[in-house]
Design a protein around this motif. Structure first.
Motif, PDB file in Angstrom:
ATOM      1  N   LEU A   1       0.847  -1.161  -0.013  1.00 17.98           N
ATOM      2  CA  LEU A   1       0.190  -0.025  -0.141  1.00 17.98           C
ATOM      3  C   LEU A   1       0.840   1.218  -0.058  1.00 17.98           C
ATOM      4  N   LEU A   2       2.057   1.176   0.117  1.00 16.42           N
ATOM      5  CA  LEU A   2       2.938   2.367  -0.090  1.00 16.42           C
ATOM      6  C   LEU A   2       3.104   3.294  -1.169  1.00 16.42           C
ATOM      7  N   VAL A   3       2.963   4.436  -0.939  1.00 15.17           N
ATOM      8  CA  VAL A   3       3.067   5.185  -2.058  1.00 15.17           C
ATOM      9  C   VAL A   3       4.539   5.476  -2.802  1.00 15.17           C
ATOM     10  N   LYS A   4       4.801   5.412  -3.714  1.00 16.47           N
ATOM     11  CA  LYS A   4       6.131   5.449  -4.309  1.00 16.47           C
ATOM     12  C   LYS A   4       6.204   6.439  -5.437  1.00 16.47           C
ATOM     13  N   PRO A   5       6.632   7.792  -5.055  1.00 11.67           N
ATOM     14  CA  PRO A   5       6.484   8.871  -6.122  1.00 11.67           C
ATOM     15  C   PRO A   5       7.403   8.401  -7.156  1.00 11.67           C
ATOM     16  N   THR A   6       6.875   8.438  -8.414  1.00 10.94           N
ATOM     17  CA  THR A   6       7.674   8.300  -9.660  1.00 10.94           C
ATOM     18  C   THR A   6       7.714   9.451 -10.646  1.00 10.94           C
ATOM     19  N   LYS A   7       8.393   9.260 -11.774  1.00 10.52           N
ATOM     20  CA  LYS A   7       8.222  10.644 -12.586  1.00 10.52           C
ATOM     21  C   LYS A   7       6.713  10.894 -13.179  1.00 10.52           C
ATOM     22  N   GLY A   8       5.839   9.873 -13.194  1.00  8.88           N
ATOM     23  CA  GLY A   8       4.638   9.711 -13.553  1.00  8.88           C
ATOM     24  C   GLY A   8       3.916   9.903 -12.279  1.00  8.88           C
ATOM     25  N   GLN A   9       3.244  11.068 -12.061  1.00  7.58           N
ATOM     26  CA  GLN A   9       2.614  11.346 -10.747  1.00  7.58           C
ATOM     27  C   GLN A   9       1.410  10.320 -10.488  1.00  7.58           C
ATOM     28  N   LEU A  10       1.498   9.820  -9.238  1.00  7.39           N
ATOM     29  CA  LEU A  10       0.442   8.945  -8.778  1.00  7.39           C
ATOM     30  C   LEU A  10      -1.015   9.627  -8.829  1.00  7.39           C
ATOM     31  N   THR A  11      -2.002   9.154  -9.172  1.00  8.12           N
ATOM     32  CA  THR A  11      -3.272   9.451  -9.038  1.00  8.12           C
ATOM     33  C   THR A  11      -4.202   8.536  -8.260  1.00  8.12           C
ATOM     34  N   LEU A  12      -4.926   8.915  -7.410  1.00  7.52           N
ATOM     35  CA  LEU A  12      -6.042   7.837  -6.662  1.00  7.52           C
ATOM     36  C   LEU A  12      -6.778   7.295  -7.849  1.00  7.52           C
ATOM     37  N   ALA A  13      -7.172   7.742  -8.824  1.00  7.61           N
ATOM     38  CA  ALA A  13      -7.816   7.068  -9.971  1.00  7.61           C
ATOM     39  C   ALA A  13      -7.313   5.761 -10.227  1.00  7.61           C
ATOM     40  N   ASP A  14      -6.174   5.476 -10.294  1.00 11.01           N
ATOM     41  CA  ASP A  14      -5.317   4.472 -10.572  1.00 11.01           C
ATOM     42  C   ASP A  14      -5.579   3.269  -9.506  1.00 11.01           C
ATOM     43  N   ILE A  15      -5.883   3.614  -8.278  1.00 12.11           N
ATOM     44  CA  ILE A  15      -6.182   2.610  -7.195  1.00 12.11           C
ATOM     45  C   ILE A  15      -7.613   2.368  -6.756  1.00 12.11           C
ATOM     46  N   ASP A  16      -8.087   0.987  -7.187  1.00 11.69           N
ATOM     47  CA  ASP A  16      -9.368   0.696  -7.009  1.00 11.69           C
ATOM     48  C   ASP A  16      -9.784   0.681  -5.537  1.00 11.69           C
ATOM     49  N   PRO A  17     -10.589   1.625  -4.922  1.00 11.76           N
ATOM     50  CA  PRO A  17     -10.962   1.401  -3.542  1.00 11.76           C
ATOM     51  C   PRO A  17     -11.911   0.169  -2.846  1.00 11.76           C
ATOM     52  N   GLY A  18     -12.386  -0.389  -3.980  1.00 11.31           N
ATOM     53  CA  GLY A  18     -12.878  -1.739  -3.449  1.00 11.31           C
ATOM     54  C   GLY A  18     -12.095  -3.077  -3.432  1.00 11.31           C
ATOM     55  N   THR A  19     -10.728  -2.722  -3.860  1.00 18.97           N
ATOM     56  CA  THR A  19      -9.888  -3.889  -3.718  1.00 18.97           C
ATOM     57  C   THR A  19      -9.618  -4.317  -2.323  1.00 18.97           C
ATOM     58  N   THR A  20      -8.925  -5.577  -2.042  1.00 17.59           N
ATOM     59  CA  THR A  20      -8.369  -6.074  -0.775  1.00 17.59           C
ATOM     60  C   THR A  20      -7.174  -6.660  -0.925  1.00 17.59           C
ATOM     61  N   PRO A  21      -6.061  -5.951  -1.344  1.00 20.11           N
ATOM     62  CA  PRO A  21      -4.771  -6.200  -1.458  1.00 20.11           C
ATOM     63  C   PRO A  21      -4.225  -7.112  -0.469  1.00 20.11           C
ATOM     64  N   GLY A  22      -3.693  -8.359  -0.485  1.00 16.93           N
ATOM     65  CA  GLY A  22      -3.013  -9.126   0.444  1.00 16.93           C
ATOM     66  C   GLY A  22      -3.787  -9.947   1.274  1.00 16.93           C
ATOM     67  N   VAL A  23      -5.160  -9.969   1.166  1.00 14.39           N
ATOM     68  CA  VAL A  23      -5.908 -10.786   2.010  1.00 14.39           C
ATOM     69  C   VAL A  23      -7.261 -10.868   1.740  1.00 14.39           C
ATOM     70  N   ARG A  24      -8.004 -12.080   1.956  1.00 10.13           N
ATOM     71  CA  ARG A  24      -9.317 -12.299   1.753  1.00 10.13           C
ATOM     72  C   ARG A  24      -9.992 -12.193   2.973  1.00 10.13           C
ATOM     73  N   LYS A  25     -11.429 -11.913   2.841  1.00  5.31           N
ATOM     74  CA  LYS A  25     -12.285 -11.431   4.227  1.00  5.31           C
ATOM     75  C   LYS A  25     -12.107 -12.866   5.139  1.00  5.31           C
ATOM     76  N   LYS A  26     -12.273 -13.757   4.794  1.00  2.00           N
ATOM     77  CA  LYS A  26     -12.232 -15.062   5.952  1.00  2.00           C
ATOM     78  C   LYS A  26     -10.997 -14.951   6.512  1.00  2.00           C
ATOM     79  N   THR A  27      -9.799 -14.739   5.761  1.00  2.00           N
ATOM     80  CA  THR A  27      -8.560 -14.821   6.312  1.00  2.00           C
ATOM     81  C   THR A  27      -8.459 -13.732   7.432  1.00  2.00           C
ATOM     82  N   ALA A  28      -8.704 -12.488   6.841  1.00  2.00           N
ATOM     83  CA  ALA A  28      -8.651 -11.387   7.737  1.00  2.00           C
ATOM     84  C   ALA A  28      -9.591 -11.101   8.980  1.00  2.00           C
TER      85      ALA A  28
END
Length: 280
Positions: free
Chosen positions: A11-38
């Motif tokens: 989930l780290l923000v890593k600034p690069t030459k191409g500026q990060l946009t929140l539009a590139d990140i799906d707010p409905g995703t669950t990176p790294g885990v499933r609900k049952k496991t969490a």
């Protein structure tokens, strides 16, 4: 079994030459885990976080600051209840930043923030923060661009000083979608027990959604530094928000590795004094 990837890395923000946009990140995703496991891990994670907080408090040398930023209904209050609620409240300092008071307006914008920093031993929580001065201030043109545009570098210098004083900073951007915010605002309005939380002004802020996304993009890109990085937590799903922030705090505290002190005590003599006695 393969080792799970660090949530901070995911989930780290890593600034690069191409500026990060929140539009590139799906707010409905669950990176790294499933609900049952969490959900299966949450109780153990809460206990781990409590133990690490106890070690930080007992060590008595450092502090941790959790910065929570996000659009209205993104879950700042919920994070405090469900994540920070798992630790000892004696070691927690919570500060909510709203519109500056008359006294605060007499000082520079960082004055009230300095006054709210956690003391040694504490975990400090900022419910909104100094980033309001490059977010709402920018969107609503409360000060000229020549003023707010300088604040990114000022904030970076301020955070470097805070870190140098012994406070580790964790910055969380709670990322929800436009549609999810609508659902949460509507739920507040229709539930008599939640209606008191509904503020018609939130609809005015909602009308500026696109402008806020641009302002957030700039704050994330310009102020995610190696020592004080930003983490974007997809927050449409509350269970994931709670799990991810708990894990980020655990990983941060494990890296800090606070240690219990070793008091200069004569253990045998003190143990003898506490031995059972025939004299009542």
């Amino acid at each position: 079994m393969a080792k799970r990837r660090s949530v901070r890395d995911l989930l780290l923000v890593k600034p690069t030459k191409g500026q990060l946009t929140l539009a590139d990140i799906d707010p409905g995703t669950t990176p790294g885990v499933r609900k049952k496991t969490a959900r299966g891990e949450m109780r153990a994670d809460q206990e781990k976080l409590r133990q690490l907080q106890e070690r930080l408090y007992a060590e008595g040398k450092r502090s941790l600051l959790l910065v929570l930023q996000g659009m209205d209904t993104s879950g700042k209050d919920g994070t405090i209840i469900h994540v920070i609620g798992a630790v000892d409240p004696q070691g927690v300092k919570i500060t909510g930043f709203k519109a500056p008071t008359a006294e605060e307006r007499l000082h520079d914008y960082l004055w009230r923030v300095r006054n709210a920093l956690p003391a040694v031993r504490e975990i400090g929580i900022f419910n909104r923060s100094h980033y309001e001065d490059v977010l709402i201030v920018r969107v609503k043109n409360l000060v000229p661009e020549s003023v707010w545009s300088r604040r990114y570098n000022e904030i970076n210098r301020f955070e470097r000083d805070v870190i140098a004083s012994g406070t580790t900073i964790v910055k969380i951007c709670l990322h929800i979608s436009f549609d999810e915010q609508r659902k949460r605002l509507l739920a507040r309005l229709l539930d008599p027990t939640k209606r008191w939380k509904f503020n018609p002004n939130d609809l005015e802020e909602r009308s500026r959604w696109s402008d806020y996304q641009v302002a957030y993009d700039a704050a994330l890109f310009r102020c995610s530094t190696p020592k004080a990085p930003w983490y974007v937590v997809p927050a449409n799903k509350k269970w994931y928000r709670n799990w991810a922030i708990t894990r980020i705090l655990i990983e941060t505290l494990e890296e800090m590795d606070p240690r219990y002190p070793e008091p200069d005590l004569d253990i045998p003599a003190l143990t003898e004094r506490l031995a059972p006695s025939s004299k009542a």
